[in-house]
Design an enzyme around this catalytic site. Structure first.
Site, mmCIF file in Angstrom:
data_model
loop_
_atom_site.group_PDB
_atom_site.id
_atom_site.type_symbol
_atom_site.label_atom_id
_atom_site.label_comp_id
_atom_site.label_asym_id
_atom_site.label_seq_id
_atom_site.Cartn_x
_atom_site.Cartn_y
_atom_site.Cartn_z
ATOM 1 C CB ILE A 109 23.961 41.379 38.423
ATOM 2 C CG1 ILE A 109 24.481 42.344 37.416
ATOM 3 C CG2 ILE A 109 24.081 41.601 39.781
ATOM 4 C CD1 ILE A 109 23.715 43.980 37.413
ATOM 5 C CB CYS A 110 28.529 41.531 38.529
ATOM 6 S SG CYS A 110 30.249 42.449 38.456
ATOM 7 C CG HIS A 111 32.711 38.696 39.496
ATOM 8 N ND1 HIS A 111 32.737 40.298 39.325
ATOM 9 C CD2 HIS A 111 33.792 38.379 39.142
ATOM 10 C CE1 HIS A 111 33.703 40.644 38.583
ATOM 11 N NE2 HIS A 111 34.550 39.539 38.516
ATOM 12 C CD1 TRP A 130 34.344 40.768 35.286
ATOM 13 C CD2 TRP A 130 33.141 42.574 35.211
ATOM 14 N NE1 TRP A 130 35.322 41.924 35.377
ATOM 15 C CE2 TRP A 130 34.535 43.002 35.385
ATOM 16 C CE3 TRP A 130 32.067 43.496 35.030
ATOM 17 C CZ2 TRP A 130 34.823 44.385 35.127
ATOM 18 C CZ3 TRP A 130 32.534 45.021 35.116
ATOM 19 C CH2 TRP A 130 33.912 45.215 35.100
ATOM 20 C CB SER A 162 22.893 42.263 34.001
ATOM 21 O OG SER A 162 21.541 42.383 33.343
#
Length: 181
Positions: A109-111, A130, A162
């Site tokens: 998720i994200c970075h 991200w 995500s």
């Protein structure tokens, strides 16, 4: 159902986005699996609420003490500093690669996909992150999409990604589903 499975959570010594660690951790536990915190060093890791220090968490094992063979899946929480550090650690990169080689599910998720870019496992895959990572992912051979959650089965394993903390509900559900599949 992931009852009885063990899921690795790979994190750096500091810089983990706390909610991106704790929410998937709870989802894995509630689904009947055992989460284990893996890091590059022993002791405790420091989580953050964006840029502010949050809680610390005890490390269960270091990347030098375990392999993908010890686990049924991998979660890579975000935070900018977390994957940026992990991608510079050969043992952490290798640990992530092992899950792809073994065909085991991975959720990032994200970075966190930065670690996967370094592991050279995103080529030919479709994922999200991200938004600032989209050029890095495309340059590494991935197709980037702007979606709450993306489940990609185009490679040797299921890859769940995500974008951000707001996507955690969908991310956690998709990750638990992948770990159960």
């Amino acid at each position: 159902m992931i009852q009885g499975k063990t899921i690795a959570f790979l994190v750096a010594p500091e810089g983990i986005e706390q909610v991106e660690l704790t929410e998937p951790w709870k989802a894995v536990q509630q689904a009947g699996a055992t989460p284990r915190l893996i890091s590059t060093g022993s002791g405790r890791v420091q989580a953050f609420n964006h840029l502010d220090k949050a809680d610390t968490f005890p490390v269960d094992a270091t990347v030098d003490e375990v392999s993908a063979a010890d686990f049924d899946g991998l979660v890579l929480p975000g935070g900018v500093a977390n994957p940026d550090f992990l991608r510079t650690q050969p043992a952490a990169v290798r640990f992530a690669q092992e899950f792809f080689e073994a065909g085991k599910p991975v959720a990032a998720i994200c970075h966190a996909p930065w670690t996967l870019v370094e592991a050279d496992v995103v080529r030919g895959r479709t994922l999200t992150s991200w938004p600032s990572l989209q050029t890095d992912l495309r340059n590494a051979g991935a197709t980037w999409v702007d979606q709450e959650v993306k489940v990609c089965t185009a490679g040797p394993n299921t890859l769940v990604t995500s974008r951000k903390p707001d996507d955690l509900k969908a991310f956690c559900q998709a990750a638990v589903d992948a770990f159960g599949g």
